[in-house]
Design a protein around this motif. Structure first.
Motif, mmCIF file in Angstrom:
data_model
loop_
_atom_site.group_PDB
_atom_site.id
_atom_site.type_symbol
_atom_site.label_atom_id
_atom_site.label_comp_id
_atom_site.label_asym_id
_atom_site.label_seq_id
_atom_site.Cartn_x
_atom_site.Cartn_y
_atom_site.Cartn_z
ATOM 1 N N GLU A 115 0.812 -1.216 0.000
ATOM 2 C CA GLU A 115 0.000 0.000 0.000
ATOM 3 C C GLU A 115 0.847 1.268 0.000
ATOM 4 O O GLU A 115 0.346 2.353 -0.293
ATOM 5 C CB GLU A 115 -0.931 0.000 1.228
ATOM 6 C CG GLU A 115 -1.901 -1.172 1.281
ATOM 7 C CD GLU A 115 -2.812 -1.247 0.064
ATOM 8 O OE1 GLU A 115 -3.149 -0.170 -0.484
ATOM 9 O OE2 GLU A 115 -3.169 -2.363 -0.347
ATOM 10 N N TYR A 117 3.204 2.978 -1.983
ATOM 11 C CA TYR A 117 3.688 2.909 -3.359
ATOM 12 C C TYR A 117 5.182 3.191 -3.467
ATOM 13 O O TYR A 117 5.929 2.429 -4.093
ATOM 14 C CB TYR A 117 2.917 3.891 -4.234
ATOM 15 C CG TYR A 117 3.479 4.039 -5.629
ATOM 16 C CD1 TYR A 117 3.283 3.048 -6.587
ATOM 17 C CD2 TYR A 117 4.209 5.178 -5.993
ATOM 18 C CE1 TYR A 117 3.800 3.171 -7.864
ATOM 19 C CE2 TYR A 117 4.727 5.312 -7.276
ATOM 20 C CZ TYR A 117 4.527 4.305 -8.206
ATOM 21 O OH TYR A 117 5.048 4.426 -9.464
ATOM 22 N N ASN A 163 -0.287 3.557 -9.303
ATOM 23 C CA ASN A 163 0.406 4.834 -9.105
ATOM 24 C C ASN A 163 -0.569 5.826 -8.478
ATOM 25 O O ASN A 163 -1.640 6.066 -9.040
ATOM 26 C CB ASN A 163 0.913 5.369 -10.452
ATOM 27 C CG ASN A 163 1.922 6.494 -10.277
ATOM 28 O OD1 ASN A 163 1.795 7.312 -9.375
ATOM 29 N ND2 ASN A 163 2.909 6.529 -11.153
ATOM 30 N N PRO A 164 -0.229 6.384 -7.315
ATOM 31 C CA PRO A 164 -1.160 7.314 -6.679
ATOM 32 C C PRO A 164 -1.280 8.643 -7.411
ATOM 33 O O PRO A 164 -2.250 9.381 -7.209
ATOM 34 C CB PRO A 164 -0.544 7.515 -5.281
ATOM 35 C CG PRO A 164 0.909 7.237 -5.472
ATOM 36 C CD PRO A 164 0.981 6.162 -6.519
ATOM 37 N N GLY A 168 -3.753 13.181 -7.117
ATOM 38 C CA GLY A 168 -4.765 12.336 -7.744
ATOM 39 C C GLY A 168 -4.742 12.369 -9.252
ATOM 40 O O GLY A 168 -5.508 11.652 -9.898
ATOM 41 N N ASN A 171 -3.440 9.007 -11.528
ATOM 42 C CA ASN A 171 -3.337 7.829 -10.658
ATOM 43 C C ASN A 171 -3.827 6.567 -11.371
ATOM 44 O O ASN A 171 -4.714 6.615 -12.204
ATOM 45 C CB ASN A 171 -4.115 8.044 -9.353
ATOM 46 C CG ASN A 171 -5.607 7.995 -9.564
ATOM 47 O OD1 ASN A 171 -6.115 8.534 -10.538
ATOM 48 N ND2 ASN A 171 -6.306 7.348 -8.661
ATOM 49 N N GLN A 173 -4.931 2.401 -10.720
ATOM 50 C CA GLN A 173 -5.374 1.443 -9.711
ATOM 51 C C GLN A 173 -4.356 0.321 -9.531
ATOM 52 O O GLN A 173 -3.795 -0.193 -10.495
ATOM 53 C CB GLN A 173 -6.731 0.859 -10.121
ATOM 54 C CG GLN A 173 -7.429 0.068 -9.036
ATOM 55 C CD GLN A 173 -7.933 0.948 -7.907
ATOM 56 O OE1 GLN A 173 -8.225 2.126 -8.115
ATOM 57 N NE2 GLN A 173 -8.020 0.395 -6.713
ATOM 58 N N SER A 174 -4.111 -0.056 -8.289
ATOM 59 C CA SER A 174 -3.193 -1.158 -8.017
ATOM 60 C C SER A 174 -3.911 -2.502 -8.151
ATOM 61 O O SER A 174 -5.138 -2.563 -8.087
ATOM 62 C CB SER A 174 -2.605 -1.023 -6.609
ATOM 63 O OG SER A 174 -3.623 -1.090 -5.634
#
Length: 252
Positions: A115, A117, A163-164, A168, A171, A173-174
């Motif tokens: 979590e 990154y 990637n955060p 925002g 970004n 999604q992981s």
């Protein structure tokens, strides 16, 4: 006034970086994120071994002995034996096993800090950097296609981190499931290629000369004679059974 605004702007940028990315920027002093000193030292070690300079080779080991004491203890008996017997191949293989263990260690912590990154990305880069040292050896012992698949797994694991973005923006999604799959793929590919030498020898210890000789005879030159006597034995057993059966019938 313009100089003041420029200076103020720079201060704000540094401040925002510290607030937004504290762990990735300051939590670990990694230096070059794509390099692992202990792995890079293998090149130096290999050079000294090529020159039969065991004193300098031992100096390289002593430089990283604390890391071996902490993380790669299982390789140390083999390393001690290699220095004692001046066994170059054993020393190389033992250091390679330590690098493989280090990749696993980095990947394990990347999973734990998935979590985060910045942190996970650094750990993944360290693992990939170590693999870049092992890759020529891996491709030589296996094949280039398989070696490239491991690089691809690293790249896909990086994508799976997501990637955060900044504020925002941009970004991604992981994907934890894909990340874990790629990590396991890398580990499974490297383990058999870079084992701890003494553990491999221990696994082979149950194969004695006696039982190896038995199977060699059955499988090679002695196979024809083995099956000949086996057939003779079966025929003799069949004759005995027939004779006994006839005797029983006469008694009745």
């Amino acid at each position: 006034m313009k100089k003041f605004l420029l200076f103020f702007g720079l201060i704000m940028i540094v401040t925002f970086n510290y607030i937004l990315f504290p762990s990735s920027a300051f939590a670990y002093s990694y230096g070059d994120p794509g390099k692992e000193k202990m792995a890079e030292a293998y090149k130096e070690l290999d050079k000294h071994l090529e020159n039969d300079d065991w004193n300098r080779a031992e100096q390289v080991y002593e430089t990283y002995k604390k890391e071996f004491d902490l993380y790669f203890k299982k390789t140390q008996p083999d390393i001690s034996e290699a220095f004692k017997d001046k066994d170059k191949e054993l020393l190389r293989r033992s250091w390679q096993a330590a690098m493989r263990l280090n990749i696993e260690r980095r990947l394990h912590f990347a999973q734990e800090q998935f979590e985060d990154y910045g942190q996970a990305k650094l750990l993944l880069a360290k693992a990939r950097g170590t693999y870049s040292i092992l890759e020529p050896i891996y491709s030589k012992n296996s094949d280039q296609s398989s070696a490239d698949q491991i690089y691809q797994a690293f790249d896909e694991a990086l994508k799976a981190l997501g990637n955060p973005g900044l504020f925002g923006i941009g970004n991604k999604q992981s994907d934890r499931e894909t990340f874990d799959q790629k990590v396991q793929f890398i580990i499974d590919k490297l383990q058999p290629q870079f084992p701890i030498v003494s553990e491999v020898e221990k696994d082979k210890s149950h194969l004695t000369e006696e039982n190896l000789g038995l199977f060699d005879k059955m499988g090679n030159e002695g196979s024809s004679s083995f099956w000949l006597w086996f057939s003779v034995g079966l025929i003799a057993l069949l004759i005995v059974l027939i004779v006994n059966n006839k005797r029983k019938q006469k008694k009745r």
